[in-house]
Design a protein around this motif. Structure first.
Motif, short mmCIF file in Angstrom:
data_model
loop_
_atom_site.label_atom_id
_atom_site.label_comp_id
_atom_site.label_asym_id
_atom_site.label_seq_id
_atom_site.Cartn_x
_atom_site.Cartn_y
_atom_site.Cartn_z
N PHE A 87 0.82 -1.21 0.00
CA PHE A 87 0.00 0.00 0.00
C PHE A 87 0.86 1.26 0.00
N PHE A 88 2.03 1.22 0.63
CA PHE A 88 2.95 2.36 0.57
C PHE A 88 3.40 2.59 -0.87
N LEU A 89 3.82 1.55 -1.56
CA LEU A 89 4.26 1.69 -2.95
C LEU A 89 3.11 2.07 -3.86
N TYR A 90 1.93 1.50 -3.61
CA TYR A 90 0.77 1.75 -4.47
C TYR A 90 0.28 3.19 -4.33
N ASN A 91 0.09 3.67 -3.11
CA ASN A 91 -0.45 5.01 -2.90
C ASN A 91 0.62 6.09 -2.95
N CYS A 92 1.70 5.92 -2.23
CA CYS A 92 2.74 6.96 -2.18
C CYS A 92 3.52 7.03 -3.48
N GLY A 93 3.53 5.95 -4.23
CA GLY A 93 4.27 5.92 -5.50
C GLY A 93 3.51 6.49 -6.67
N LYS A 94 2.27 6.95 -6.46
CA LYS A 94 1.48 7.55 -7.53
C LYS A 94 1.78 9.03 -7.65
N GLU A 95 1.84 9.49 -8.89
CA GLU A 95 2.03 10.91 -9.13
C GLU A 95 1.60 11.23 -10.56
N VAL A 96 1.04 12.40 -10.75
CA VAL A 96 0.67 12.88 -12.08
C VAL A 96 1.30 14.24 -12.26
N VAL A 97 2.02 14.42 -13.37
CA VAL A 97 2.61 15.71 -13.70
C VAL A 97 2.00 16.17 -15.02
N VAL A 98 1.41 17.37 -15.00
CA VAL A 98 0.79 17.94 -16.19
C VAL A 98 1.60 19.14 -16.62
N GLY A 100 1.33 21.68 -19.93
CA GLY A 100 0.67 21.99 -21.19
C GLY A 100 -0.35 20.92 -21.51
N ARG A 101 -0.17 20.27 -22.65
CA ARG A 101 -1.09 19.19 -23.04
C ARG A 101 -0.50 17.81 -22.76
N GLY A 102 0.70 17.78 -22.19
CA GLY A 102 1.35 16.51 -21.88
C GLY A 102 1.09 16.08 -20.44
N ILE A 103 0.93 14.77 -20.25
CA ILE A 103 0.68 14.20 -18.93
C ILE A 103 1.66 13.06 -18.71
N VAL A 104 2.30 13.06 -17.52
CA VAL A 104 3.19 11.97 -17.13
C VAL A 104 2.61 11.35 -15.87
N ILE A 105 2.42 10.02 -15.92
CA ILE A 105 1.89 9.28 -14.78
C ILE A 105 2.99 8.39 -14.22
N ARG A 106 3.12 8.41 -12.89
CA ARG A 106 4.10 7.55 -12.23
C ARG A 106 3.36 6.58 -11.31
N ARG A 107 3.75 5.31 -11.38
CA ARG A 107 3.19 4.27 -10.51
C ARG A 107 4.34 3.57 -9.79
N PHE A 108 4.12 3.19 -8.53
CA PHE A 108 5.09 2.43 -7.74
C PHE A 108 6.49 3.06 -7.75
N PHE A 109 6.58 4.37 -7.86
CA PHE A 109 7.82 5.15 -7.84
C PHE A 109 8.69 4.97 -9.09
N ILE A 110 8.55 3.89 -9.83
CA ILE A 110 9.51 3.63 -10.92
C ILE A 110 8.87 3.51 -12.30
N ILE A 111 7.59 3.21 -12.38
CA ILE A 111 6.94 3.04 -13.68
C ILE A 111 6.40 4.39 -14.14
N HIS A 112 6.93 4.87 -15.25
CA HIS A 112 6.51 6.16 -15.80
C HIS A 112 5.85 5.94 -17.16
N GLU A 113 4.81 6.72 -17.41
CA GLU A 113 4.11 6.64 -18.68
C GLU A 113 3.70 8.05 -19.07
N SER A 114 4.00 8.44 -20.30
CA SER A 114 3.64 9.78 -20.74
C SER A 114 2.72 9.69 -21.96
N PHE A 115 1.79 10.62 -22.01
CA PHE A 115 0.84 10.69 -23.11
C PHE A 115 0.26 12.10 -23.16
N SER A 116 -0.50 12.36 -24.19
CA SER A 116 -1.14 13.66 -24.36
C SER A 116 -2.54 13.63 -23.79
#
Length: 194
Positions: A87-98, A100-116
């Motif tokens: 639960f620490f990795l699942y909840n504390c490891g989440k982040e969204v960075v916006v 402009g029109r780009g969005i970067v999602i982070r999961r479990f501190f290490i998995i990053h995914e970017s999209f528009s």
């Protein structure tokens, strides 16, 4: 220069121009509230503290021939600690960075995914949810559906910047609202409106 030339400055803005400027210049981050990190750390530390406090008791059980109970207690403490780490990795490891029109999602501190934001199919905002257990807390949830069947969920009671993300999705026309209250609450509201 003519009065109608291309170098003429724009003096008036319409509401749609303001929204477009606000969308273009958006830059913010949605991350876990600092006050919510502490309970996650406590759940991880409790099994370690419990084991240290009852170490003598576990030795006494081993000496009296009841080592099976010791193993059972340690196994339960280990499972609790694994759940706390998850639960620490699942909840504390989440982040969204916006930006402009780009969005970067982070999961479990290490998995990053970017999209528009154009890749987002919808952002379902579920309102009126209530936590279970002894302490009931109302919260709202945003479920972002993007890409090929991917989802990302954020709750407003855990994450700061949640309302900015919902506003950003709303300005881009991605928000759909859903009522997450129970059937009884909905029926009572309908009866009171009549």
């Amino acid at each position: 220069m003519s009065e109608n030339g291309s170098n003429e400055k724009k003096t008036e803005y319409s509401f749609s121009d303001f929204i477009e400027d606000e969308i273009r210049d958006s830059a913010f981050k949605v991350s876990i509230k600092r006050t919510r990190v502490v309970p996650h750390l406590i759940v991880i530390l409790i099994p370690v503290i419990f084991y240290a406090m009852f170490y003598g008791f576990f030795l006494m059980l081993d000496e009296s021939g009841l080592s099976g109970y010791t193993g059972m207690f340690i196994f339960v403490l280990f499972i609790i600690q694994l759940m706390g780490i998850f639960f620490f990795l699942y909840n504390c490891g989440k982040e969204v960075v916006v930006s402009g029109r780009g969005i970067v999602i982070r999961r479990f501190f290490i998995i990053h995914e970017s999209f528009s934001v154009d890749d987002v199919h919808e952002c379902v905002v579920v309102t009126g949810l209530v936590t279970g257990g002894r302490i009931h807390e109302q919260y709202n949830k945003a479920v972002i559906r993007y890409g090929e069947g991917k989802t990302f969920t954020l709750e407003d009671n855990l994450f700061r910047g949640w309302s900015m993300l919902v506003r950003y999705m709303e300005m881009n026309g991605k928000v759909t609202m859903a009522d997450g209250r129970g059937i009884l609450s909905k029926k009572l509201d309908e009866m009171l409106k009549k």
